[in-house]
Design an enzyme around this catalytic site. Structure first.
Site, short mmCIF file in Angstrom:
data_model
loop_
_atom_site.label_atom_id
_atom_site.label_comp_id
_atom_site.label_asym_id
_atom_site.label_seq_id
_atom_site.Cartn_x
_atom_site.Cartn_y
_atom_site.Cartn_z
N ASP A 162 5.12 7.45 -8.15
CA ASP A 162 5.37 6.45 -7.10
C ASP A 162 6.81 6.42 -6.58
OD1 ASP A 162 6.58 5.06 -9.24
OD2 ASP A 162 5.80 3.11 -8.59
N ASN A 417 5.84 12.56 -18.39
CA ASN A 417 5.39 11.17 -18.25
C ASN A 417 3.98 11.12 -17.68
OD1 ASN A 417 5.95 8.16 -18.06
ND2 ASN A 417 5.33 8.62 -15.95
N GLU A 418 3.11 10.49 -18.44
CA GLU A 418 1.75 10.17 -18.00
C GLU A 418 0.95 11.34 -17.45
OE1 GLU A 418 1.60 6.77 -15.43
OE2 GLU A 418 1.93 5.40 -17.09
N ASN A 471 2.43 3.91 -22.00
CA ASN A 471 2.67 2.94 -20.92
C ASN A 471 1.38 2.16 -20.72
OD1 ASN A 471 5.04 4.37 -20.55
ND2 ASN A 471 4.35 5.45 -18.72
N TYR A 473 -0.61 -1.29 -18.76
CA TYR A 473 -0.53 -2.31 -17.70
C TYR A 473 -1.68 -3.33 -17.76
CZ TYR A 473 3.49 0.05 -15.88
OH TYR A 473 4.75 0.57 -15.76
N TYR A 477 -2.71 -3.63 -13.73
CA TYR A 477 -3.70 -2.74 -13.12
C TYR A 477 -5.10 -2.96 -13.70
CZ TYR A 477 0.24 -0.18 -11.10
OH TYR A 477 1.36 0.15 -10.41
N GLU A 508 6.36 1.58 -21.23
CA GLU A 508 6.30 0.82 -19.97
C GLU A 508 5.33 -0.33 -20.14
OE1 GLU A 508 5.36 2.98 -16.36
OE2 GLU A 508 6.66 4.66 -16.90
N TRP A 553 9.01 -2.01 -17.94
CA TRP A 553 9.04 -1.30 -16.66
C TRP A 553 9.28 -2.33 -15.58
CZ3 TRP A 553 9.85 3.53 -15.75
CH2 TRP A 553 9.68 4.02 -14.44
N LYS A 572 8.63 -4.10 -10.04
CA LYS A 572 8.48 -4.50 -11.46
C LYS A 572 9.83 -4.71 -12.15
CE LYS A 572 3.88 -2.48 -11.98
NZ LYS A 572 3.82 -1.56 -10.83
C1 BDP Z 1 3.33 4.23 -14.31
C2 BDP Z 1 4.42 5.22 -14.04
C3 BDP Z 1 5.62 4.65 -13.32
C4 BDP Z 1 5.16 3.71 -12.24
C5 BDP Z 1 4.42 2.57 -12.91
C6 BDP Z 1 3.94 1.52 -11.89
O1 BDP Z 1 4.84 5.87 -15.22
O2 BDP Z 1 6.40 5.69 -12.79
O3 BDP Z 1 6.20 3.24 -11.44
O4 BDP Z 1 3.29 3.07 -13.57
O5 BDP Z 1 2.84 1.69 -11.36
O6 BDP Z 1 2.14 4.82 -13.98
O7 BDP Z 1 4.67 0.58 -11.64
#
Ligand code: BDP
Length: 596
Positions: A162, A417-418, A471, A473, A477, A508, A553, A572
């Protein structure tokens, strides 16, 4: 690769400042040999800086392809009989460089340095023209990957991460001199004899010096006051440091390893100083140990990202960011999602801030791409992220480790990363990269950062990793706005990862938050929701014994590509993009410092 230094035998000339600049929208500059004359129709461009936001309008912001940078530099008169080197600390994402009309080097990868011996192309006392063409295109053969889509309205760059694809000369450029017999590399590996938790244990410094040319090596280890602690002869060996003052989180104590190259008559041919922090790093069970003591990571995933300058390095912004880390009580950060400027690592070394150092291999994930706005059927395949990409990725790992191997602040590498990590194709892609990383690094733990779409029951890569970095969310998400469900699901997942028996670092977690938006009924995007979500994660972390760290994050809001999931960037941050605290910053400060 050694950083340029001013020493008794070496000098640097900085090429930062305003360069002549021209975007090459038609891609004709190479054929038309724009390097062969002063750039026609050029505008001023600051170096270091991303070029994207310097000029108003969309053209440069969204430019895809080559841009040209040019400057003139007078080579100091005193550099006769010296070796003259031209070094770019970074050019994002690839560059070719000319001195006068001679092509001197090309480099792939936007976040590591490259240099060339240009002695044959310059005359001390005279001015020489330096031209660089910098290409910002991401492809299936770049790290990070991306795709340029040709449209009726011009090329459009797509990618699966992103953060905005800032480009240009992001870091300083140097012309520097060395003697013709010179130190070309130094590797130091610190150690501790006996019990590392002792007050002043015996330290060791194993060193290895590479010299080009004929000369003998002498090393001296000086303490921070400049007093000699020990000395030795020869290009490699181990120094013993009685009563060592260790490098530790919060205590950036460093020794100086002064490396001298001497001629047959004892004359000093070259001298270079390598800083050394004596500390050990070890993973034992679910503990991450620094100097034998369990270390709990508190801090952030960050970005090199600021108004106007984009990813351009700036000392004032850097020091301010470190001061904010100090204010909030952070002891560490991750260089998400690419190697940061060497100045940043030097600062972290000197102030005892712990770093997880990451390559630019981000966005190898179709599910993440779908959220960000790039659709792809299969990420790992002969036509997409392939063996050719892996070659570029391997080189990125080599260059990162070579650049950062001596930094005491770096305690853990993240090679990606991811990425998708649940498919056989992803495992086939990554296995050799883990092997390479282990071959290059025998002293620090190695890992990668896992994505929410590849949980513990399907992930195939965590077995190659020393630490579980994930990471998550929940509450953003997934389980959006439902923190009760998020809490249960987060804990259930952490319990699964706990079975790996490794330390878990949440690399994150967070929620997009518009500074100044307040709401008392749990509205997403509000400052209250960000606080509630972070609080919930912390409750869970405190219940899970294998947790070894929490990186929110993000440190600050940052710029992203445009699309329907971002409003003027990713929000964020605990701080806004201009570094003003949101309510969450105070919450974190209370948790991490105990102060309000
Ligand atoms: C993760 C990523 C990070 C994004 C974050 C987001 O590692 O780079 O900025 O989510 O969606 O997938 O804020």
């Amino acid at each position: 690769m050694l950083r340029p230094q001013d020493t008794a035998t070496r000098d640097r000339r900085s090429l930062t400042g305003l360069w002549r600049f021209r975007a090459d929208a038609e891609g004709v500059g190479r054929e038309e040999r724009w390097f062969a004359a002063p750039l026609a129709g050029a505008r001023d461009m600051p170096v270091p800086a991303s070029y994207n936001d310097i000029v108003p309008g969309r053209d440069l912001h969204d430019h895809v392809g080559d841009v040209w940078y040019q400057t003139d530099v007078r080579v100091p008169r005193g550099w006769a009989d010296q070796r003259v080197v031209l070094r770019f600390d970074a050019a994002t994402h690839r560059a070719t460089v000319w001195v006068g009309e001679t092509e001197v080097m090309s480099h792939e990868g936007g976040y590591t340095p490259f240099e060339a011996d240009v002695t044959a192309h310059v005359t001390p006392g005279e001015t020489v023209r330096v031209t660089a063409v910098v290409d910002n295109r991401l492809s299936w053969e770049s790290i990070p990957p991306g795709v340029v889509v040709e449209t009726a309205h011009g090329p459009r760059q797509k990618y699966m991460h992103d953060f905005f694809n800032y480009a240009g000369l992001h870091r300083p450029v140097w012309l520097y001199s060395t003697p013709t017999t010179y130190v070309s590399d130094v590797t130091v590996v610190p150690g501790i004899e006996g019990e590392p938790t002792a007050e002043r244990p015996t330290g060791t410094v194993t060193y290895d010096v590479v010299v080009e040319g004929e000369g003998s090596v002498r090393v001296r280890l000086l303490d921070a006051d400049g007093a000699e602690v020990t000395a030795a002869q020869g290009p490699a060996g181990t120094l013993t440091v009685p009563d060592a003052h260790l490098w530790a989180p919060g205590d950036g104590y460093q020794y100086d390893l002064v490396v001298d190259v001497l001629g047959a008559d004892g004359a000093l041919l070259d001298t270079y100083t390598q800083k050394v922090g004596i500390r050990t790093v070890e993973v034992r069970g679910t503990d991450f140990l620094i100097n034998g003591r369990p270390f709990y990571f508190r801090g952030f995933g960050m970005h090199e990202d600021h108004n106007t300058r984009g990813k351009g390095h700036d000392d004032a912004e850097m020091v301010h960011d470190f001061e904010l880390l100090d204010w909030i009580g952070a002891n560490s950060f991750r260089t998400s999602h690419y190697p940061y400027a060497e100045e940043v690592l030097d600062y972290a070394d000197a102030h005892g801030i712990v770093v997880i150092d990451e390559t630019a291999a981000v966005g190898m994930n179709a599910a993440v791409g779908a959220v960000i706005g790039m659709t792809v059927d299969q990420v790992f395949s002969p036509d997409t992220v392939s063996e050719r990409t892996r070659e570029v990725h391997a080189q990125a790992i080599r260059e990162l480790f070579a650049r950062d191997k001596n930094h005491p602040s770096v305690v853990l590498w993240s090679i990606s990363n991811e990425p998708e990590s649940h498919t056989p194709e992803s495992e086939e892609y990554f296995r050799p990269l883990f092997e390479l990383a282990r071959e290059l690094e025998q002293h620090r733990p190695i890992g990668f950062v896992n994505v929410m779409y590849s949980p513990a029951d399907v992930d195939r890569l965590m077995k190659y990793s020393d630490v579980v970095m994930i990471n998550r969310y929940y509450g953003w998400y997934s389980d959006s706005a439902d923190l009760a469900a998020a809490e249960a699901n987060l804990e259930a997942e952490l319990r699964q990862w706990e079975e790996h028996g490794k330390p878990i670092i949440m690399t994150e977690y967070g929620a997009d938050t518009v500074a100044g938006l307040h709401d008392l009924s749990g509205s997403m995007w509000s400052e209250e929701y960000q606080e509630e979500l972070l609080d919930m994660y912390h409750r869970v972390f405190d219940r899970v014994e294998a947790m070894a760290g929490e990186h929110v994050w993000n440190f600050a809001d940052f710029q992203t590509s445009r699309g329907i999931v971002r409003v003027d960037g990713n929000k964020k941050g605990a701080f806004t993009r201009d570094r003003r605290p949101k309510a969450a910053a105070h919450l974190l400060r209370r948790r991490w410092t105990g102060r309000s």
